[in-house]
Motif scaffolding. Structure first.
Motif, PDB file in Angstrom:
ATOM      1  N   GLY A   1      35.321 -19.121 -16.034  1.00  0.00           N
ATOM      2  CA  GLY A   1      33.845 -18.810 -14.916  1.00  0.00           C
ATOM      3  C   GLY A   1      33.702 -17.356 -14.861  1.00  0.00           C
ATOM      4  N   GLN A   2      33.764 -16.559 -15.529  1.00  0.00           N
ATOM      5  CA  GLN A   2      33.313 -15.058 -15.344  1.00  0.00           C
ATOM      6  C   GLN A   2      32.532 -14.248 -16.939  1.00  0.00           C
ATOM      7  OE1 GLN A   2      35.799 -12.710 -12.951  1.00  0.00           O
ATOM      8  NE2 GLN A   2      37.222 -14.354 -12.101  1.00  0.00           N
ATOM      9  N   GLY A   3      32.212 -13.302 -16.595  1.00  0.00           N
ATOM     10  CA  GLY A   3      31.783 -13.048 -17.463  1.00  0.00           C
ATOM     11  C   GLY A   3      32.659 -11.534 -18.432  1.00  0.00           C
ATOM     12  N   PRO A   4      32.843 -11.468 -19.654  1.00  0.00           N
ATOM     13  CA  PRO A   4      33.705 -10.892 -20.162  1.00  0.00           C
ATOM     14  C   PRO A   4      33.647  -9.633 -19.328  1.00  0.00           C
ATOM     15  CG  PRO A   4      32.925 -11.525 -21.580  1.00  0.00           C
ATOM     16  CD  PRO A   4      31.702 -12.051 -20.823  1.00  0.00           C
TER      17      PRO A   4
ATOM     18  N   PHE B   1      29.108  -7.015 -18.534  1.00  0.00           N
ATOM     19  CA  PHE B   1      27.832  -8.726 -18.503  1.00  0.00           C
ATOM     20  C   PHE B   1      28.026  -8.887 -17.012  1.00  0.00           C
ATOM     21  CE2 PHE B   1      28.792 -10.234 -23.253  1.00  0.00           C
ATOM     22  CZ  PHE B   1      29.843  -9.383 -23.366  1.00  0.00           C
ATOM     23  N   GLY B   2      26.493 -10.124 -17.277  1.00  0.00           N
ATOM     24  CA  GLY B   2      26.395 -10.407 -16.176  1.00  0.00           C
ATOM     25  C   GLY B   2      27.348 -11.849 -16.161  1.00  0.00           C
ATOM     26  N   SER B   3      27.180 -11.983 -14.430  1.00  0.00           N
ATOM     27  CA  SER B   3      28.145 -13.436 -14.658  1.00  0.00           C
ATOM     28  C   SER B   3      27.883 -15.134 -15.473  1.00  0.00           C
ATOM     29  CB  SER B   3      28.189 -14.526 -13.569  1.00  0.00           C
ATOM     30  OG  SER B   3      27.009 -14.208 -12.851  1.00  0.00           O
ATOM     31  N   GLY B   4      26.777 -14.506 -16.224  1.00  0.00           N
ATOM     32  CA  GLY B   4      26.064 -15.998 -16.828  1.00  0.00           C
ATOM     33  C   GLY B   4      24.790 -17.147 -16.550  1.00  0.00           C
TER      34      GLY B   4
ATOM     35  N   TYR C   1      37.719  -7.442 -24.903  1.00  0.00           N
ATOM     36  CA  TYR C   1      37.126  -7.819 -23.089  1.00  0.00           C
ATOM     37  C   TYR C   1      38.002  -8.906 -23.163  1.00  0.00           C
ATOM     38  CZ  TYR C   1      33.033  -5.216 -24.355  1.00  0.00           C
ATOM     39  OH  TYR C   1      31.959  -4.221 -25.137  1.00  0.00           O
TER      40      TYR C   1
ATOM     41  N   PHE D   1      35.301  -4.648 -19.589  1.00  0.00           N
ATOM     42  CA  PHE D   1      35.758  -4.330 -21.133  1.00  0.00           C
ATOM     43  C   PHE D   1      37.698  -4.021 -20.950  1.00  0.00           C
ATOM     44  CE2 PHE D   1      35.470  -0.951 -24.226  1.00  0.00           C
ATOM     45  CZ  PHE D   1      35.473  -0.315 -23.731  1.00  0.00           C
TER      46      PHE D   1
ATOM     47  N   PHE E   1      24.777 -14.829 -21.668  1.00  0.00           N
ATOM     48  CA  PHE E   1      24.541 -14.258 -20.615  1.00  0.00           C
ATOM     49  C   PHE E   1      23.843 -13.197 -21.249  1.00  0.00           C
ATOM     50  CE2 PHE E   1      28.624 -15.024 -18.759  1.00  0.00           C
ATOM     51  CZ  PHE E   1      29.854 -15.966 -19.628  1.00  0.00           C
TER      52      PHE E   1
ATOM     53  N   GLN F   1      37.998 -12.613 -20.395  1.00  0.00           N
ATOM     54  CA  GLN F   1      37.455 -13.126 -19.398  1.00  0.00           C
ATOM     55  C   GLN F   1      38.407 -14.793 -18.807  1.00  0.00           C
ATOM     56  OE1 GLN F   1      34.088 -15.039 -22.584  1.00  0.00           O
ATOM     57  NE2 GLN F   1      33.102 -15.520 -20.516  1.00  0.00           N
TER      58      GLN F   1
ATOM     59  N   LEU G   1      31.164 -16.321 -28.842  1.00  0.00           N
ATOM     60  CA  LEU G   1      30.023 -15.636 -28.087  1.00  0.00           C
ATOM     61  C   LEU G   1      29.450 -14.867 -29.613  1.00  0.00           C
ATOM     62  CD1 LEU G   1      31.158 -12.656 -25.672  1.00  0.00           C
ATOM     63  CD2 LEU G   1      28.717 -14.395 -25.178  1.00  0.00           C
TER      64      LEU G   1
ATOM     65  N   LYS H   1      30.689   0.945 -23.200  1.00  0.00           N
ATOM     66  CA  LYS H   1      31.503  -0.513 -22.968  1.00  0.00           C
ATOM     67  C   LYS H   1      29.633  -1.454 -22.716  1.00  0.00           C
ATOM     68  CE  LYS H   1      31.993   0.736 -18.390  1.00  0.00           C
ATOM     69  NZ  LYS H   1      33.277   0.535 -17.054  1.00  0.00           N
ATOM     70  N   LEU H   2      29.644  -3.042 -22.747  1.00  0.00           N
ATOM     71  CA  LEU H   2      28.830  -3.742 -22.496  1.00  0.00           C
ATOM     72  C   LEU H   2      29.184  -4.493 -20.910  1.00  0.00           C
ATOM     73  CD1 LEU H   2      28.000  -6.049 -25.503  1.00  0.00           C
ATOM     74  CD2 LEU H   2      26.849  -3.952 -24.404  1.00  0.00           C
TER      75      LEU H   2
ATOM     76  N   GLN I   1      27.945 -18.453 -25.203  1.00  0.00           N
ATOM     77  CA  GLN I   1      28.185 -18.840 -25.097  1.00  0.00           C
ATOM     78  C   GLN I   1      28.573 -20.566 -25.305  1.00  0.00           C
ATOM     79  OE1 GLN I   1      31.567 -17.688 -21.926  1.00  0.00           O
ATOM     80  NE2 GLN I   1      32.737 -16.960 -24.062  1.00  0.00           N
TER      81      GLN I   1
ATOM     82  N   ARG J   1      24.917 -20.511 -16.799  1.00  0.00           N
ATOM     83  CA  ARG J   1      25.486 -22.387 -17.463  1.00  0.00           C
ATOM     84  C   ARG J   1      24.094 -23.057 -17.795  1.00  0.00           C
ATOM     85  NH1 ARG J   1      28.453 -19.115 -14.091  1.00  0.00           N
ATOM     86  NH2 ARG J   1      30.609 -18.846 -15.635  1.00  0.00           N
TER      87      ARG J   1
END
Lengths: 113, 107
Positions: free
Chosen positions: A40-43, B97-100, A35, A45, B86, A37, B43, B94-95, B37, B102
């Protein structure tokens, strides 16, 4: 029980160069996913390797390639580096038999100047 | 493809407070994971929870797959809970992800 390991921890490269990142999966795992990253963003694929073959690929150009070895470890290669390739690269491993939960390594932070 | 949305994007708590983080996803899934994270980028697996409720110490999670959402509860927050949370759902291998969220926990 060793977790997922990655090397190197940090790396600084120049535009146009090539880089190789390495990953060793968690003991008992046979599948490795990579992945990217951005800050400031999500990972996101990149691809997954199982039985030494690329099983699925995300929306990344052919400059990104990989390999899986018989001991299940894996490499990620990036050619012709761009400034936009600067990111944290994360490796995840899982066991295909149970199919699901992925465990992540500490990552390699790549800076392209 | 599947979309994953997390809320709130940012959360500031006083130590000892409770919080709920939400994850919505746009299609049915058979795998959902929650991660924390830390500031060094690692992670850490919190929960693998495709459905139902699980608890681990001060943390618990609930996934309602039929309504396409999952919740992460943090009780009696501590400063070490700070970081980005996350959720990720599985699509094929695949996974996604959302944007998380904070989270900052102040002493």
């Amino acid at each position: 029980d060793a977790g997922v390991t990655q090397s190197p921890t940090h790396l600084i490269k120049t535009r146009g160069q090539q880089v190789t990142l390495r990953c060793s999966p968690k003991s008992g795992h046979d599948t490795v996913s990579w992945y990217q990253q951005a800050l400031g963003q999500g990972p996101q694929f990149i691809f997954q390797y199982y039985e030494e073959e690329e099983r699925q690929r995300g929306n990344f150009p052919d400059r990104f390639s990989g390999h899986q070895f018989p001991n299940y470890s894996s490499e990620l290669n990036v050619n012709a580096l761009l400034l936009g390739d600067s990111a944290l690269y994360l490796c995840a491993s899982s066991y295909t038999g149970t199919g699901t939960e992925q465990y992540f390594g500490p990552g390699t932070r790549l800076t392209v100047t | 493809g599947i979309q994953v949305e997390q809320s709130p994007p940012d959360l500031i708590l006083q130590e000892g407070a409770n919080s709920t983080l939400r994850c919505n996803f746009s299609d049915s899934v058979n795998n959902l994971q929650w991660f924390h994270q830390n500031p060094w980028g690692q992670l850490i697996n919190l929960f693998y929870i495709p459905s139902g409720t699980k608890q681990n110490g001060r943390l618990s999670a609930t996934t309602v797959a039929t309504e396409r959402y999952s919740l992460l509860y943090i009780s009696s927050s501590q400063t070490t809970d700070s970081g980005v949370y996350f959720c990720a759902v599985r699509s094929s291998y695949k996974l996604i992800f959302g944007s998380g969220t904070r989270l900052l926990v102040r002493p």
